[in-house]
Design an enzyme around this catalytic site. Structure first.
Site, PDB file in Angstrom:
ATOM      1  CD  GLU A 233      -9.491  24.968  76.640  1.00  0.00           C
ATOM      2  OE1 GLU A 233     -10.262  24.790  76.202  1.00  0.00           O
ATOM      3  OE2 GLU A 233      -9.033  26.067  77.370  1.00  0.00           O
TER       4      GLU A 233
ATOM      5  CB  CYS B  79      -0.085  29.585  74.041  1.00  0.00           C
ATOM      6  SG  CYS B  79      -0.251  29.962  75.866  1.00  0.00           S
TER       7      CYS B  79
ATOM      8  CB  CYS C 299      -3.269  27.626  87.845  1.00  0.00           C
ATOM      9  SG  CYS C 299      -2.021  28.965  88.497  1.00  0.00           S
TER      10      CYS C 299
ATOM     11  CB  CYS D  43      -4.324  35.797  88.999  1.00  0.00           C
ATOM     12  SG  CYS D  43      -2.621  35.365  89.447  1.00  0.00           S
TER      13      CYS D  43
ATOM     14  CB  CYS E  55      -6.363  34.112  85.757  1.00  0.00           C
ATOM     15  SG  CYS E  55      -6.038  32.931  84.704  1.00  0.00           S
TER      16      CYS E  55
ATOM     17  CB  CYS F 230      -4.082  36.249  77.940  1.00  0.00           C
ATOM     18  SG  CYS F 230      -2.961  36.566  76.632  1.00  0.00           S
TER      19      CYS F 230
HETATM   20  N1  SAH Z   1       1.028  31.572  85.494  1.00  0.00           N
HETATM   21  C1  SAH Z   1       1.873  32.311  84.291  1.00  0.00           C
HETATM   22  C2  SAH Z   1       1.295  32.061  83.035  1.00  0.00           C
HETATM   23  C3  SAH Z   1       0.001  31.694  82.562  1.00  0.00           C
HETATM   24  S1  SAH Z   1      -1.044  33.470  82.445  1.00  0.00           S
HETATM   25  C4  SAH Z   1       1.922  33.616  84.734  1.00  0.00           C
HETATM   26  O1  SAH Z   1       0.931  34.145  85.561  1.00  0.00           O
HETATM   27  O2  SAH Z   1       2.505  34.458  84.156  1.00  0.00           O
HETATM   28  C5  SAH Z   1      -0.543  34.116  81.155  1.00  0.00           C
HETATM   29  C6  SAH Z   1      -0.577  35.580  81.293  1.00  0.00           C
HETATM   30  O3  SAH Z   1      -2.062  36.145  80.878  1.00  0.00           O
HETATM   31  C7  SAH Z   1      -0.297  36.062  82.677  1.00  0.00           C
HETATM   32  O4  SAH Z   1       0.346  37.456  82.385  1.00  0.00           O
HETATM   33  C8  SAH Z   1      -1.613  36.352  83.111  1.00  0.00           C
HETATM   34  O5  SAH Z   1      -1.781  37.323  84.316  1.00  0.00           O
HETATM   35  C9  SAH Z   1      -2.697  36.867  81.938  1.00  0.00           C
HETATM   36  N2  SAH Z   1      -3.936  36.729  82.128  1.00  0.00           N
HETATM   37  C10 SAH Z   1      -4.781  36.069  83.126  1.00  0.00           C
HETATM   38  N3  SAH Z   1      -6.097  36.275  82.792  1.00  0.00           N
HETATM   39  C11 SAH Z   1      -6.183  37.261  81.691  1.00  0.00           C
HETATM   40  C12 SAH Z   1      -7.353  37.797  81.351  1.00  0.00           C
HETATM   41  N4  SAH Z   1      -8.605  37.289  81.489  1.00  0.00           N
HETATM   42  N5  SAH Z   1      -7.133  38.498  79.975  1.00  0.00           N
HETATM   43  C13 SAH Z   1      -5.754  38.807  79.738  1.00  0.00           C
HETATM   44  N6  SAH Z   1      -4.710  38.319  80.582  1.00  0.00           N
HETATM   45  C14 SAH Z   1      -4.917  37.561  81.531  1.00  0.00           C
END
Ligand code: SAH
Length: 340
Positions: free
Chosen positions: A89, A102, A109, A113, A116, A330
């Site tokens: 996406e 974006c 991935c 985390c 996420c 995000c």
């Molecule tokens: N892998 C990279 C880029 C992808 S995530 C990274 O970790 O930076 C982009 C951002 O969104 C990251 O800061 C991630 O931690 C955040 N993120 C992930 N899940 C989220 C959520 N449910 N709500 C808000 N931000 C989130």
């Protein structure tokens, strides 16, 4: 056969030399592909027949496909089907300063985390450069727009796919083609230290964002498994090196998770941790998803947290929300079939 959209300008020059052709064909080809946006070799009128035949033999001009498009206020989410049927996406955002996209960098991935959605599907594979670039080319064509900013913050960890992502940046910033300013591009990492070290030497003008999300290892270990590999003090140390080397300001992202990392003690600890570092702190109100139990911090708590960071003299912002209605925000992007 290689995909033509994998090729940096320098690689194309080398290619034309290797087939005993003229080096400046690289300029001509980049002009067709990235300025005129002509993707059919037979329509590239000033390229000689022999060269056309060679290009047809050596390169494919295949595109990934737009599978689905959803629209919310100021946001569009695109689902793409790759040539092997994988799904990714991208999210397009209309800001007052321009239009930003974006992009995703991997299918799935591996960083895991806990909060996420994108990481619920383990990495299937890295995206090739052309698969990242075509997200941009296809959306520009679909909407007849010019994208002014890129954030590499979609599905995937860009520093876990370093070479392909860097070639994407090389192509999109090439002054022979799209010529996007490096400062209009932001790459976000969960903190892969070897990647940050390479990046400071390779691309000192591209913006760097670090997904921090906790002020100490204890909390960070709970929500970001990668932090067991790269400890917080080592991460902060390398960020300082990055700033010394590049003279650029770094952004720390901090997702606000209720009762996990949003206490006022956490705010103070965070301010202490980042004291003296030339940075922005970007507080991200957590976007909840149905499959994950974390909750977004209360609005008031986010504001109190913000105040503490601010009072410590730091640059802090609360991220503007985009696209929650269409799961385009995000951490809500995914690669699952249930999206179809
Ligand atoms: N892998 C990279 C880029 C992808 S995530 C990274 O970790 O930076 C982009 C951002 O969104 C990251 O800061 C991630 O931690 C955040 N993120 C992930 N899940 C989220 C959520 N449910 N709500 C808000 N931000 C989130």
């Amino acid at each position: 056969m290689k995909n033509i959209f994998n090729e940096t300008y320098d690689a194309l020059e080398d290619y034309f030399i290797s087939i005993n052709d003229k080096k400046y064909r690289a300029t001509q080809l980049y002009d067709f592909l990235y300025k005129k946006r002509i993707y059919t070799i037979d329509n590239m009128n000033n390229i000689p027949k022999n060269t056309k035949e060679m290009l047809k033999k050596d390169f494919s001009f295949n595109f990934i496909k737009i599978e689905k498009k959803q629209t919310d206020e100021n946001v569009k989410k695109y689902l793409f089907r790759l040539l092997d049927d994988s799904l990714i996406e991208s999210v397009l955002m209309y800001h007052d300063y321009g239009i930003s996209l974006c992009v995703s960098s991997q299918v799935g991935c591996n960083m895991g985390c806990k909060f996420c959605e994108s990481g619920r599907l383990k990495k299937v594979r890295n995206l090739e450069t052309y698969e990242i670039l075509e997200q941009v080319l296809l959306i520009e064509k679909d909407l007849n727009i010019k994208i002014t900013h890129i954030v590499i913050m979609g599905i995937g960890e860009p520093f876990d796919n370093y070479d392909n992502v860097m070639n994407f940046i090389r192509i999109i910033t090439s002054n022979k083609g799209i010529d996007m300013g490096s400062r209009h591009i932001t790459i976000s990492t969960c903190g892969l230290i070897p990647g940050i070290k390479r990046f400071m030497n390779d691309f000192s003008q591209v913006n760097l964002a670090i997904s921090l999300h906790a002020p100490n290892d204890k909390i960070r270990n709970k929500i970001m498994p990668i932090s067991k590999v790269y400890k917080l003090n080592e991460l902060i140390k390398v960020v300082k090196e990055y700033i010394n080397k590049t003279n650029r300001r770094v952004t720390f992202e901090y997702v606000m998770l209720e009762n996990t990392n949003d206490s006022l003690e956490c705010a103070k600890e965070l301010a202490n941790l980042l004291k003296g570092i030339n940075c922005y702190v970007n507080l991200i109100p957590y976007n909840e998803t149905e499959n994950i139990e974390f909750k977004r911090s209360k609005k008031n708590r986010i504001l109190e947290f913000y105040d503490i960071i601010k009072k410590n003299g730091m640059n802090v912002t609360i991220r503007k929300e985009f696209g929650t209605n269409i799961s385009a925000a995000c951490g809500q992007l995914r690669t699952k079939r249930e999206d179809l």
